[in-house]
Design a protein around this motif. Structure first.
Motif, mmCIF file in Angstrom:
data_model
loop_
_atom_site.group_PDB
_atom_site.id
_atom_site.type_symbol
_atom_site.label_atom_id
_atom_site.label_comp_id
_atom_site.label_asym_id
_atom_site.label_seq_id
_atom_site.Cartn_x
_atom_site.Cartn_y
_atom_site.Cartn_z
ATOM 1 N N LEU A 87 0.839 -1.200 0.000
ATOM 2 C CA LEU A 87 0.000 0.000 0.000
ATOM 3 C C LEU A 87 0.875 1.252 0.000
ATOM 4 C CD1 LEU A 87 -2.795 -0.945 2.557
ATOM 5 C CD2 LEU A 87 -2.998 -0.796 0.079
ATOM 6 N N LEU A 88 0.540 2.234 -0.811
ATOM 7 C CA LEU A 88 1.359 3.439 -0.898
ATOM 8 C C LEU A 88 1.337 4.235 0.393
ATOM 9 C CD1 LEU A 88 1.005 4.969 -4.469
ATOM 10 C CD2 LEU A 88 2.534 3.189 -3.620
ATOM 11 N N ARG A 89 0.220 4.197 1.121
ATOM 12 C CA ARG A 89 0.152 4.996 2.348
ATOM 13 C C ARG A 89 1.101 4.471 3.423
ATOM 14 N NH1 ARG A 89 -5.008 2.405 2.686
ATOM 15 N NH2 ARG A 89 -5.164 0.962 4.444
ATOM 16 N N ARG A 90 1.583 3.252 3.251
ATOM 17 C CA ARG A 90 2.539 2.689 4.205
ATOM 18 C C ARG A 90 3.914 2.456 3.568
ATOM 19 N NH1 ARG A 90 -1.414 -2.104 6.499
ATOM 20 N NH2 ARG A 90 -3.075 -0.762 7.325
ATOM 21 N N LEU A 91 4.121 3.026 2.398
ATOM 22 C CA LEU A 91 5.334 2.722 1.651
ATOM 23 C C LEU A 91 6.547 3.451 2.221
ATOM 24 C CD1 LEU A 91 6.192 1.091 -0.864
ATOM 25 C CD2 LEU A 91 6.044 3.235 -2.153
ATOM 26 N N THR A 92 7.563 2.665 2.527
ATOM 27 C CA THR A 92 8.859 3.196 2.934
ATOM 28 C C THR A 92 9.938 2.384 2.228
ATOM 29 O OG1 THR A 92 9.068 1.675 4.808
ATOM 30 C CG2 THR A 92 7.978 3.805 5.224
ATOM 31 N N LYS A 93 11.140 2.908 2.247
ATOM 32 C CA LYS A 93 12.248 2.152 1.656
ATOM 33 C C LYS A 93 12.431 0.822 2.379
ATOM 34 C CE LYS A 93 14.982 5.896 -0.288
ATOM 35 N NZ LYS A 93 16.319 6.548 -0.356
ATOM 36 N N LYS A 94 12.273 0.842 3.689
ATOM 37 C CA LYS A 94 12.439 -0.395 4.456
ATOM 38 C C LYS A 94 11.349 -1.407 4.102
ATOM 39 C CE LYS A 94 13.221 -2.173 9.123
ATOM 40 N NZ LYS A 94 12.376 -3.370 8.930
ATOM 41 N N ALA A 95 10.120 -0.930 3.888
ATOM 42 C CA ALA A 95 9.034 -1.844 3.531
ATOM 43 C C ALA A 95 9.334 -2.545 2.215
ATOM 44 C CB ALA A 95 7.716 -1.081 3.433
ATOM 45 N N ILE A 96 9.915 -1.812 1.272
ATOM 46 C CA ILE A 96 10.283 -2.420 -0.011
ATOM 47 C C ILE A 96 11.407 -3.427 0.183
ATOM 48 C CG2 ILE A 96 11.162 -1.964 -2.333
ATOM 49 C CD1 ILE A 96 9.825 0.802 -2.148
ATOM 50 N N GLU A 97 12.387 -3.063 0.995
ATOM 51 C CA GLU A 97 13.501 -3.986 1.254
ATOM 52 C C GLU A 97 13.006 -5.247 1.964
ATOM 53 O OE1 GLU A 97 16.142 -1.618 3.536
ATOM 54 O OE2 GLU A 97 16.793 -0.386 1.831
ATOM 55 N N ASP A 98 12.134 -5.068 2.953
ATOM 56 C CA ASP A 98 11.624 -6.211 3.715
ATOM 57 C C ASP A 98 10.775 -7.130 2.842
ATOM 58 O OD1 ASP A 98 12.894 -5.198 5.925
ATOM 59 O OD2 ASP A 98 11.071 -4.397 6.856
ATOM 60 N N ALA A 99 10.124 -6.581 1.829
ATOM 61 C CA ALA A 99 9.246 -7.381 0.965
ATOM 62 C C ALA A 99 10.009 -8.413 0.158
ATOM 63 C CB ALA A 99 8.459 -6.468 0.036
ATOM 64 N N VAL A 100 11.307 -8.239 0.037
ATOM 65 C CA VAL A 100 12.117 -9.168 -0.761
ATOM 66 C C VAL A 100 12.011 -10.594 -0.238
ATOM 67 C CG1 VAL A 100 14.463 -9.692 -1.543
ATOM 68 C CG2 VAL A 100 13.673 -7.338 -1.480
ATOM 69 N N VAL A 101 11.786 -10.755 1.069
ATOM 70 C CA VAL A 101 11.688 -12.110 1.616
ATOM 71 C C VAL A 101 10.498 -12.863 1.028
ATOM 72 C CG1 VAL A 101 12.842 -11.466 3.757
ATOM 73 C CG2 VAL A 101 10.345 -11.363 3.620
ATOM 74 N N LEU A 102 9.482 -12.122 0.545
ATOM 75 C CA LEU A 102 8.324 -12.780 -0.048
ATOM 76 C C LEU A 102 8.667 -13.466 -1.361
ATOM 77 C CD1 LEU A 102 5.651 -9.991 0.601
ATOM 78 C CD2 LEU A 102 5.994 -12.107 1.897
ATOM 79 N N ALA A 103 9.772 -13.043 -1.964
ATOM 80 C CA ALA A 103 10.187 -13.658 -3.223
ATOM 81 C C ALA A 103 10.610 -15.108 -3.034
ATOM 82 C CB ALA A 103 11.328 -12.857 -3.852
ATOM 83 N N ILE A 104 11.019 -15.455 -1.827
ATOM 84 C CA ILE A 104 11.459 -16.836 -1.573
ATOM 85 C C ILE A 104 10.510 -17.560 -0.620
ATOM 86 C CG2 ILE A 104 13.901 -16.436 -2.077
ATOM 87 C CD1 ILE A 104 14.394 -16.013 0.898
#
Length: 245
Positions: free
Chosen positions: A101-118
């Motif tokens: 969600l854009l209203r919660r978007l931070t650089k850390k949120a994008i970095e943390d989302a990488v774990v979902l790839a695996i």
């Protein structure tokens, strides 16, 4: 054991930047929300370097689709996991794996989302989304592209979806009542030339069988009751028609 665990964690941490480097980004927006201010907000948070600047696509979703092209964009958003707008979808070479969600978007949120790839359930979740998007496409095609030439293809696709492992009883009933039955009735209507023929009668019976099958899947559900009412209406209409045959 402790040194081994630490080695594994360090190896995994080293892998994350490599995964993120191949990521692509798409922002899905409602109508009227694609503004320069919003784009600047997103681009400030994307993991970007002078050597590897991040780029982002912006896709506007219509509130009401008026053609198949707009419906296809909606289906792609469903496949990407979009459930709320606006959001940022992160994808790699295997496809979308995170919707933020854009209203919660931070650089850390994008970095943390990488774990979902695996994530071990990633493919299972993606398959469920692909199935739901496929259903959506079928209903959209029934609305925008159902003519005498496309009807056989649409009926075949409907039957395939009803037999799919992702299809539960509610979806089977929905597809049977709202899709298969109307498509078969449309075929029957097109085959009827002022008088019944063996072919038109067979098509009507096929449509009735689809309607009854949908009803019998769950007779007491809302869809089951609607199928029951439609079967009764059809029976009365046929009885009335026989007076003039």
């Amino acid at each position: 054991m402790l040194p081994l665990c630490r080695t594994i964690l360090l190896s995994a941490a080293a892998l994350l930047p490599a995964l993120a480097a191949a990521d692509t980004y798409t922002v899905y927006l409602p109508e009227g929300a694609d503004t320069p201010e919003l784009r600047r907000l997103v681009e400030k948070r994307l993991p970007s370097t002078p050597e590897a600047p991040a780029t982002c696509d912006y896709v506007v979703l219509k509130y009401n689709c008026t053609n198949m092209n707009e419906a296809e964009i909606q289906a792609q958003a469903m496949e990407a996991g979009v459930t709320h707008l606006p959001c940022l979808v992160v994808s790699d070479d295997k496809g979308p794996y995170a919707a933020l969600l854009l209203r919660r978007l931070t650089k850390k949120a994008i970095e943390d989302a990488v774990v979902l790839a695996i994530d071990k359930e990633r493919e299972q979740q993606a398959e469920k989304r692909r199935y739901e998007a496929r259903q959506y496409r079928l209903f959209a095609r029934c609305r925008f592209e159902s003519d005498e030439q496309t009807l056989p293809e649409l009926i075949h696709e409907c039957r395939m979806l009803m037999e799919h492992e992702q299809c539960d009883r509610h979806q089977q009933q929905l597809l049977g009542l709202r899709c298969l039955y109307p498509l078969l009735m449309k075929q029957y209507t097109l085959s009827y030339k002022g008088a019944h023929t063996p072919a038109s009668e067979a098509k009507l019976l096929e449509a009735i069988a689809a309607l009854e099958a949908a009803r019998d899947l769950a007779p007491n559900s809302e869809l089951g009751k609607r199928a029951h009412d439609e079967r009764h209406r059809l029976r009365m209409a046929r009885r009335e028609a026989r007076k003039y045959e």
